[in-house]
Write a protein that holds these residues in place. Structure first.
Motif, PDB file in Angstrom:
ATOM      1  N   UNK A  17      63.141 -44.542 -23.533  1.00  0.00           N
ATOM      2  CA  UNK A  17      63.548 -44.340 -24.993  1.00  0.00           C
ATOM      3  C   UNK A  17      64.207 -45.573 -25.196  1.00  0.00           C
ATOM      4  N   UNK A  18      64.458 -46.026 -26.393  1.00  0.00           N
ATOM      5  CA  UNK A  18      65.245 -46.977 -26.713  1.00  0.00           C
ATOM      6  C   UNK A  18      66.489 -46.836 -26.757  1.00  0.00           C
ATOM      7  N   UNK A  19      67.206 -45.900 -26.482  1.00  0.00           N
ATOM      8  CA  UNK A  19      68.671 -45.458 -26.515  1.00  0.00           C
ATOM      9  C   UNK A  19      69.274 -46.135 -25.422  1.00  0.00           C
ATOM     10  N   UNK A  20      70.535 -46.966 -25.718  1.00  0.00           N
ATOM     11  CA  UNK A  20      71.104 -47.996 -24.746  1.00  0.00           C
ATOM     12  C   UNK A  20      71.914 -46.822 -23.823  1.00  0.00           C
ATOM     13  N   UNK A  21      72.020 -47.488 -22.650  1.00  0.00           N
ATOM     14  CA  UNK A  21      72.892 -46.873 -21.593  1.00  0.00           C
ATOM     15  C   UNK A  21      74.169 -47.105 -22.156  1.00  0.00           C
ATOM     16  N   UNK A  22      75.226 -46.076 -22.163  1.00  0.00           N
ATOM     17  CA  UNK A  22      76.590 -45.958 -22.351  1.00  0.00           C
ATOM     18  C   UNK A  22      77.223 -47.044 -21.473  1.00  0.00           C
ATOM     19  N   UNK A  23      78.214 -47.810 -21.957  1.00  0.00           N
ATOM     20  CA  UNK A  23      79.130 -48.680 -20.969  1.00  0.00           C
ATOM     21  C   UNK A  23      79.782 -47.807 -19.754  1.00  0.00           C
ATOM     22  N   UNK A  24      80.245 -46.616 -20.286  1.00  0.00           N
ATOM     23  CA  UNK A  24      81.045 -45.957 -19.159  1.00  0.00           C
ATOM     24  C   UNK A  24      79.840 -45.653 -17.891  1.00  0.00           C
ATOM     25  N   UNK A  25      78.732 -45.233 -18.323  1.00  0.00           N
ATOM     26  CA  UNK A  25      77.619 -44.938 -17.416  1.00  0.00           C
ATOM     27  C   UNK A  25      77.237 -46.175 -16.365  1.00  0.00           C
ATOM     28  N   UNK A  26      77.127 -47.266 -17.172  1.00  0.00           N
ATOM     29  CA  UNK A  26      76.798 -48.548 -16.523  1.00  0.00           C
ATOM     30  C   UNK A  26      78.096 -48.958 -15.615  1.00  0.00           C
TER      31      UNK A  26
END
Length: 171
Positions: A17-26
């Motif tokens: 999906x084009x949805x970005x990965x959240x900063x907290x998950x990164x």
């Protein structure tokens, strides 16, 4: 979920999906990299987080990243790694691989899909991402939310029996 269940759940996602990965998950993924074991704890891994569209486009010159919104170029600094004294084996690539596995499994636990990309043009990555001579790109970990219609290939469950890969006491 047990570790074995987590490892079995993970598969190579090749549609995102084009949805970005959240900063907290990164950050959690990068923390998993930080705690990964490396030879003599030298930590020769060098990680390049790529998520800006213009930088992802540069990465696509070197490899297929399957439309993912995030990729981590996992590199090994050969000058910073432990060398086995008996044969001078440099463990930089081994350490980088362990780090990649930790990130991949952490991403899976967070509900993200990944694919470990080994088929890429290292010279393009070295140039586009300004890698010094002693730093080698080992792999690219592509990360994102798997597309709804993403499914594992048959190779995901096609495993050799232990009798073909495990030996006791001697080869």
């Amino acid at each position: 979920m047990s570790f074995l269940e987590l490892a079995q759940k993970r598969y190579s996602v090749r549609k995102y999906e084009s949805k970005p990965v959240e900063e907290d998950k990164l950050v959690k993924i990068l923390e998993a990299a930080k705690v990964a074991p490396t030879a003599v704890n030298y930590q020769p891994q060098r990680l390049i987080v790529v998520r800006q569209p213009d930088r992802l486009a540069k990465l696509q010159k070197a490899a297929n990243i399957y439309g993912a919104p995030l990729a981590i170029i996992v590199c090994a600094d050969y000058n910073a790694a432990w060398k086995r004294p008996h044969d001078n084996k440099n463990f930089a690539d081994v350490d980088a691989s362990i780090v990649t596995d930790h990130m991949m499994l952490q991403a899976t636990e967070l509900g993200l899909g990944t694919v470990w990309v080994g088929h890429f043009k290292p010279d393009v990555i070295k140039t586009e991402f300004n890698l010094p001579d002693q730093v080698e790109p080992v792999n690219i970990l592509v990360i994102g939310y798997a597309a709804v219609d993403s499914v594992p290939t048959d190779r995901h469950t096609d495993r050799k029996p232990l009798t073909e890969t495990v030996f006791y006491e001697t080869f």
